[in-house]
Write an enzyme that holds these catalytic residues in place. Sequence first.
Site, PDB file in Angstrom:
ATOM      1  N   TYR A   1      41.451  58.582  44.508  1.00 49.41           N
ATOM      2  CA  TYR A   1      40.037  58.618  44.898  1.00 49.41           C
ATOM      3  C   TYR A   1      39.812  59.496  46.121  1.00 49.41           C
ATOM      4  O   TYR A   1      40.691  59.610  46.977  1.00 49.41           O
ATOM      5  CB  TYR A   1      39.542  57.185  45.142  1.00 49.41           C
ATOM      6  CG  TYR A   1      39.857  56.269  43.974  1.00 49.41           C
ATOM      7  CD1 TYR A   1      39.283  56.488  42.721  1.00 49.41           C
ATOM      8  CD2 TYR A   1      40.772  55.227  44.104  1.00 49.41           C
ATOM      9  CE1 TYR A   1      39.604  55.689  41.640  1.00 49.41           C
ATOM     10  CE2 TYR A   1      41.088  54.402  43.021  1.00 49.41           C
ATOM     11  CZ  TYR A   1      40.501  54.639  41.796  1.00 49.41           C
ATOM     12  OH  TYR A   1      40.820  53.849  40.731  1.00 49.41           O
TER      13      TYR A   1
ATOM     14  N   THR B   1      36.694  40.858  51.653  1.00 48.30           N
ATOM     15  CA  THR B   1      36.173  39.562  52.118  1.00 48.30           C
ATOM     16  C   THR B   1      34.732  39.679  52.617  1.00 48.30           C
ATOM     17  O   THR B   1      34.218  38.755  53.246  1.00 48.30           O
ATOM     18  CB  THR B   1      37.063  38.958  53.225  1.00 48.30           C
ATOM     19  OG1 THR B   1      37.060  39.845  54.345  1.00 48.30           O
ATOM     20  CG2 THR B   1      38.485  38.740  52.730  1.00 48.30           C
TER      21      THR B   1
END
Length: 314
Positions: free
Chosen positions: A133, A207
């Site tokens: 990426y 998270t």
Amino acid sequence: MASNPRFFHLVLVPSFWGLVNSAWNLCSVGKRQSPVNIETSHMIFDPFLTPIKLNTGGRKVGGTMYNTGRHVSLRLEKEHLVNISGGPMTYSHRLEEIRLHFGSEDGQGSEHLLNGQAFSGEAQLIHYNHELYTNYTEAAKSPNGLVIVSIFMKIAETSNSFLNRMLNRDTITRITYKNDAYLLAGLNIEEIYPETNSFITYDGSMTIPPCYETATWILMNKPVYITRMQMHSLRLLSQNQPPQIFLSMSDNVRPVQPLNHRCMRTNINFSVQGKDCPNNRAQKLQYRDLPSTFSADFDGSRIAYDQLVVSQPT
Ligand SMILES: *[C@@H]1O[C@H](CO)[C@@H](O)[C@H](O)[C@H]1NC(C)=O
Ligand SMILES: *[C@@H]1O[C@H](CO)[C@@H](O)[C@H](O)[C@H]1NC(C)=O
Ligand SMILES: *[C@@H]1O[C@H](CO)[C@@H](O)[C@H](O)[C@H]1NC(C)=O
């Protein structure tokens, strides 16, 4: 809607993340979410896990420290390339950001738990797969996109030298309020790592929203230390900007998520000699504080040298 303070409050409460924004759906329905509670009795020794290789090119790096309102964040300058590979990784991953989580009291503040116990803080080194990426944003939503190295923080008499650069009074007080930023140069990323080759790894998620399940987590099997004064300085950081009331950034943690039968692998060889251990489960693994050989402090107290160790059969 965003100007409504009640809505804003909901956005900040992790249990509502999946409900306030449909793009954050995974936060509530995902089954491979992070953080988790690491039950050492559920860990599996994987002899094929190699040590983690850190590649800094022998160079020091610069970055900008930010108060994001939720984290202390250190973002590396784009031209500084620090990669990691090895361990559970099949690709090389580039360091993008370091984030600190910490508690309003000692013994809380880490996102991951170890046998139900929290540490006073957790440093998360967020890397993206730069082989597949072009940038972090693209990698974060793609398969095998992220690797997050997690290092627990404990309070002691002396400080990890890297964290000392971030948390000394001169530096940390420059980012007291949300959106404050401060430039740091000459950082040696190697210094933030504790002296251990052992780690625990599992597949999970970011998270924070949108909670994409693209992260491989690597939890180092030894904490790093910061001083009580540095912890105090962290607790004095505000989630808000100056005209608003002071709201401490501490306890910036997402609660632990169900493991849902995910595997926790480790390179700690806990098979006890002479004992048949067919499924390689760590029945005897305990978290221990061992006396340190390298440091006795001015007041005579010693820094604990903590790590998971294999207890000998009795
Ligand atoms: C990280 O990987 C890139 C691409 O493979 C490489 O060009 C770069 O030199 C590596 N970084 C360091 C510090 O060696
Ligand atoms: C990241 O890469 C994608 C795809 O190459 C590109 O469209 C996007 O603009 C990039 N984003 C940033 C923040 O650089
Ligand atoms: C793990 O430890 C056991 C007992 O010390 C030893 O027999 C075994 O060869 C070790 N396995 C690996 C892969 O290192």
